[in-house]
Design a protein around this motif. Structure first.
Motif, PDB file in Angstrom:
ATOM      1  N   ILE A 117      -4.576   6.441   1.338  1.00 19.10           N
ATOM      2  CA  ILE A 117      -3.741   5.262   1.569  1.00 19.10           C
ATOM      3  C   ILE A 117      -3.189   5.277   2.992  1.00 19.10           C
ATOM      4  O   ILE A 117      -3.195   4.254   3.686  1.00 19.10           O
ATOM      5  CB  ILE A 117      -2.605   5.185   0.532  1.00 19.10           C
ATOM      6  CG1 ILE A 117      -3.181   4.864  -0.843  1.00 19.10           C
ATOM      7  CG2 ILE A 117      -1.563   4.144   0.925  1.00 19.10           C
ATOM      8  CD1 ILE A 117      -2.195   4.961  -1.984  1.00 19.10           C
ATOM      9  N   ALA A 164      -5.872   4.332   5.366  1.00 18.29           N
ATOM     10  CA  ALA A 164      -6.087   2.885   5.299  1.00 18.29           C
ATOM     11  C   ALA A 164      -5.015   2.135   6.087  1.00 18.29           C
ATOM     12  O   ALA A 164      -5.308   1.139   6.761  1.00 18.29           O
ATOM     13  CB  ALA A 164      -6.094   2.422   3.848  1.00 18.29           C
ATOM     14  N   LEU A 215       0.821  -1.214   0.000  1.00 15.07           N
ATOM     15  CA  LEU A 215       0.000   0.000   0.000  1.00 15.07           C
ATOM     16  C   LEU A 215       0.856   1.267   0.000  1.00 15.07           C
ATOM     17  O   LEU A 215       0.452   2.295  -0.538  1.00 15.07           O
ATOM     18  CB  LEU A 215      -0.930   0.018   1.218  1.00 15.07           C
ATOM     19  CG  LEU A 215      -2.156  -0.879   1.132  1.00 15.07           C
ATOM     20  CD1 LEU A 215      -2.882  -0.893   2.466  1.00 15.07           C
ATOM     21  CD2 LEU A 215      -3.085  -0.408   0.040  1.00 15.07           C
ATOM     22  N   CYS A 216       2.040   1.202   0.592  1.00 16.12           N
ATOM     23  CA  CYS A 216       2.921   2.376   0.652  1.00 16.12           C
ATOM     24  C   CYS A 216       3.633   2.632  -0.665  1.00 16.12           C
ATOM     25  O   CYS A 216       4.142   3.737  -0.882  1.00 16.12           O
ATOM     26  CB  CYS A 216       3.960   2.193   1.748  1.00 16.12           C
ATOM     27  SG  CYS A 216       3.307   2.502   3.379  1.00 16.12           S
TER      28      CYS A 216
END
Length: 118
Positions: free
Chosen positions: A99, A102, A70-71
């Motif tokens: 993001i 999340a 995700l990063c």
């Protein structure tokens, strides 16, 4: 490593197939800088790093691996801004913010935060 090899093969074949339909595709560029970039990005930046990443993931929890993936767009946006001078648009920053939210939500332990029965 087999998974990485299969993924890279499928990606290469798919890209080659898509290029067949591109009328402006240059199949054999003569510029040596192009080929240096392909070797660097293809071998070191992609194949080698995905191999290392795939090997290291067996020692991490699934949630940590997902958070790492995700990063990736956030780091890509920052690197593009710093290294290539790309502007950060409001849309890009909003996406990065979502993001990050999340990431935080995924790491919260909601079971521990529930009030205890008196």
């Amino acid at each position: 490593m087999l998974t990485v090899t299969i993924a890279m093969t499928v990606c290469s074949l798919g890209s080659g197939l898509a290029a067949l339909f591109d009328k402006q595709a240059v199949w054999m560029p003569s510029d040596t800088h192009f080929w240096e970039g392909i070797l660097f990005a293809g071998l070191l930046g992609t194949a080698y790093m995905y191999g290392i990443q795939s090997s290291a993931q067996r020692y991490l929890e699934e949630e940590k691996v997902a958070l790492t993936y995700l990063c990736e767009p956030i780091f890509a946006a920052i690197a593009g801004m710093i290294m290539l001078g790309e502007p950060l648009s409001l849309r890009t920053m909003a996406g990065g913010g979502l993001i990050l939210i999340a990431l935080v939500v995924a790491e919260l332990d909601f079971k521990r935060r529930q009030p205890r029965d008196a």
